[in-house]
Design an enzyme around this catalytic site. Structure first.
Site, PDB file in Angstrom:
ATOM      1  N   GLY A 241       0.816  -1.201   0.000  1.00 29.52           N
ATOM      2  CA  GLY A 241       0.000   0.000   0.000  1.00 29.52           C
ATOM      3  C   GLY A 241       0.854   1.257   0.000  1.00 29.52           C
ATOM      4  O   GLY A 241       1.968   1.277  -0.530  1.00 29.52           O
ATOM      5  N   SER A 242       0.360   2.299   0.653  1.00 30.01           N
ATOM      6  CA  SER A 242       0.967   3.629   0.528  1.00 30.01           C
ATOM      7  C   SER A 242       2.308   3.805   1.219  1.00 30.01           C
ATOM      8  O   SER A 242       2.941   4.846   1.051  1.00 30.01           O
ATOM      9  CB  SER A 242      -0.008   4.701   1.031  1.00 30.01           C
ATOM     10  OG  SER A 242      -1.093   4.817   0.138  1.00 30.01           O
ATOM     11  N   ILE A 243       2.789   2.834   2.002  1.00 32.10           N
ATOM     12  CA  ILE A 243       4.138   3.011   2.535  1.00 32.10           C
ATOM     13  C   ILE A 243       5.155   2.990   1.385  1.00 32.10           C
ATOM     14  O   ILE A 243       6.275   3.488   1.528  1.00 32.10           O
ATOM     15  CB  ILE A 243       4.504   1.951   3.599  1.00 32.10           C
ATOM     16  CG1 ILE A 243       4.636   0.558   2.981  1.00 32.10           C
ATOM     17  CG2 ILE A 243       3.518   1.957   4.752  1.00 32.10           C
ATOM     18  CD1 ILE A 243       5.267  -0.457   3.921  1.00 32.10           C
ATOM     19  N   PHE A 244       4.728   2.444   0.210  1.00 34.06           N
ATOM     20  CA  PHE A 244       5.628   2.429  -0.955  1.00 34.06           C
ATOM     21  C   PHE A 244       5.817   3.839  -1.527  1.00 34.06           C
ATOM     22  O   PHE A 244       6.753   4.086  -2.291  1.00 34.06           O
ATOM     23  CB  PHE A 244       5.092   1.495  -2.040  1.00 34.06           C
ATOM     24  CG  PHE A 244       6.063   1.261  -3.168  1.00 34.06           C
ATOM     25  CD1 PHE A 244       7.171   0.443  -2.998  1.00 34.06           C
ATOM     26  CD2 PHE A 244       5.881   1.879  -4.397  1.00 34.06           C
ATOM     27  CE1 PHE A 244       8.079   0.239  -4.029  1.00 34.06           C
ATOM     28  CE2 PHE A 244       6.786   1.683  -5.435  1.00 34.06           C
ATOM     29  CZ  PHE A 244       7.889   0.857  -5.248  1.00 34.06           C
TER      30      PHE A 244
END
Length: 609
Positions: A320-323
């Protein structure tokens, strides 16, 4: 005459055939009794052991394997206790006697309970309470029991390798019998009969990755013998086989901190983490201080039909958005975007059915604000500028394409020795996918589609950012030691074999992660005991029928002087309700702050709670 010759010839052939059969039988018996009694047939059956099983029972008092300890010396693999040992073969000798009554009085147990245990037991056992915990005896109790000289009942010191209430079970792993694996890993020992189908071998975790070193010596075994009528054999009723060696077995000193591990596991259970993981790394060295994996499992009763025993912290998941941290690193390092450059989010990208999590959009936001608010549209635009090849390059620079765990190039004839068992690599794009496809690229930018990362890699990415951009190899074991405490082998700190990111970019990322907590999607963490920084992430599982997500939170604390890098993942969470990952992260920071205070007090020590 001719008939007589035929009869003689037939008689000779019959005698010859019978002689050959007898020779074959004798050879077979010789082979069974002398040639291979300890490893008969391809399955390695020990005929000597099996031949006496009906008149002999044995119990292991010590596995013979080396201990696995935390970095302060606490043993995860057992502590020596005096225990009451009961052999069911002695039932006949106890009939009509008051032996069990006398024993019950010494150990403060009801006679009826001991009688019931002896009647139902099929194998020798240690006395346990109603909750399954070992009943530990004092030295005085042990002496009293042994002075009674009751057949089949004895009190001796034993070491239980796996305690029911112990922690770090997924990291430690378990041992079991696996003849095929024994034969493939130890061919020489298998051929000589030193190891056979009864040999215990590491099946997961450190027990498996360090099995060759932990094997050590033969187990210490207590055996009880009876004659054909069930009476104890005089002079041979109880035999104790104990190994004494100054140097073996070897033991492991890990980087784990048992006090932190206990706190983390308590948090996981209090918050209700049923499937997921938590990783705590030392911010300076990258050493593992704690790893929690859920669901739980019992090391003594592993269910092969489930994967509960697998360490979720080293299994890849869509991040998800930690990327977006990787996207930001590439954009900043390449000078493509500045932290203050503005982007417009209307809530919809305009094609590919791609939208922002905030339906009405974030409006005009800077890159810093887009990262803090986890704006999908802004990061899709940034990823388009960066390009797929650069995204892949910076993911590699931050250690997401490599195994995070410590690898030793050559360790005593073992090439590429890996400390962390079962660890998976990350992935950014599928092999057949074009890095220039815009639809693929914008999904990749938010950590979906083919992007995969392990929680251990994610925590290690945070360490890389804290260390100025260079990712490390994560150590789980610091040293292998001889039994007398001397070092057998030490594992040095090592960096990953990749070029990291530059210091300036790492510094900008740290500030952006702080803004997530002060002004963005991680504000629920702002009330923690330490000031923290981090990044939230929500990854769809692919099961649209249930609308489940993997919830991530990566970060570090304290913000000004980082001590720990943290990653928490709550898998298969509903899209509504509280964010379990954020709650876990805040609780982790609180506990680490309290642990630091406790350990700094005079005489606090490092003993487990």
């Amino acid at each position: 005459m001719q008939l007589e010759r035929r009869l003689k010839r037939r008689h000779f052939l019959v005698l010859l055939g019978m002689t050959l059969i007898w020779i074959g039988l004798i050879a077979r018996l010789w082979w069974i009794q002398l040639g291979a009694p300890h490893r008969f047939t391809k399955r390695g059956i020990d005929l000597v052991k099996n031949s006496v099983k009906q008149r002999q029972q044995s119990i292991v008092l010590h596995s013979g394997r080396g201990d696995i300890r935390d970095h302060n010396g606490y043993a995860f693999t057992g502590e020596e206790h005096r225990a009451l040992i009961l052999f069911p073969l002695a039932r006949g000798s106890l009939e009509g006697t008051d032996g069990l009554t006398k024993v019950a009085q010494v150990v403060s147990q009801p006679t009826e309970r001991l009688t019931d245990i002896m009647e139902k037991a099929k194998a020798p056992l240690f006395l346990r309470d109603e909750n399954g915990r070992l009943v530990a005896l004092s030295e005085s109790q042990a002496e009293q029991i042994n002075a009674l000289s009751i057949p089949g009942i004895v009190a001796l010191a034993m070491t239980e390798r796996y305690r029911q209430e112990e922690v770090a079970k997924h990291v430690i792993g378990f041992i079991n019998q696996n003849p095929a694996l024994v034969e493939s890993l130890y061919p020489d020992e298998w051929k000589t009969g030193k190891m056979n189908a009864d040999s215990m071998i590491g099946a997961s975790g450190l027990e498996r990755s360090f099995d060759r070193f932990l094997q050590g010596v033969e187990p210490s075994i207590l055996s009880y013998y009876v004659d054909g009528q069930g009476k104890p054999l005089r002079g041979l009723d109880i035999r104790y086989s104990k190994q004494n060696n100054e140097y073996y077995p070897l033991s492991l000193t890990t980087t784990l901190d048992v006090s932190i591990q206990r706190r983390m596991e308590r948090i996981a259970d209090e918050v209700g983490l049923t499937k997921g993981s938590m990783v705590v790394l030392d911010a300076q060295t990258g050493d593992i201080r704690a790893i929690v994996s859920r669901p739980k499992y019992d090391q003594t009763k592993v269910d092969g039909k489930t994967d509960d025993w697998k360490n979720r912290a080293v299994k890849q998941l869509p991040p998800g958005s930690i990327f977006k941290t990787v996207v930001a690193a590439a954009a900043l390092a390449e000078g493509i975007v500045s932290p203050t450059e503005r982007f417009t989010c209307t809530g919809d990208y305009g094609k590919y059915h791609f939208s922002c999590w905030k339906k009405d959009g974030h409006g005009s936001v800077t890159m810093e604000e887009a990262y803090a608010q986890s704006c999908n549209i802004a990061f899709a635009q940034i990823a388009n500028r960066v390009g797929g090849e650069k995204l892949e390059e910076y993911a590699r620079r931050l250690g997401l394409s490599e195994l995070a765990g410590h690898v030793t190039s050559h360790l005593f004839k073992l090439d590429g020795f890996k400390q962390v068992d079962g660890e998976e690599r990350g992935a950014i794009f599928a092999k057949s996918v074009s890095r220039k496809d815009e639809g693929v690229l914008i999904q990749t930018a938010i950590g979906q589609r083919d992007v995969r990362m392990t929680p251990l890699q994610a925590a290690n990415m945070v360490v890389a950012i804290l260390r100025g951009g260079q990712p490390t190899q994560v150590r789980l074991v610091k040293e292998i030691s001889y039994r007398n405490g001397q070092a057998f082998h030490q594992f040095p700190l090592q960096t990953l074999p990749v070029q990291g990111i530059d210091y300036v970019t790492a510094s900008k990322l740290r500030k952006m992660m702080r803004k997530v907590v002060t002004d963005g999607t991680g504000q629920a963490v702002s009330g923690a005991s330490w000031e923290a920084a981090g990044k939230t992430g929500t990854a769809q599982t692919g099961d649209d029928s249930q609308s489940l997500n993997h919830l991530w939170f990566i970060g570090y604390a304290p913000y000004d002087q980082p001590q720990y890098a943290i990653c928490v993942v709550a898998e298969n969470q509903p899209s509504w309700g509280r964010n379990q990952a954020t709650e876990l992260f805040r609780r982790v920071v609180d506990e680490l702050a309290d642990q630091t205070v406790q350990s700094s007090r005079p005489h606090a020590g490092n003993s487990p709670e």
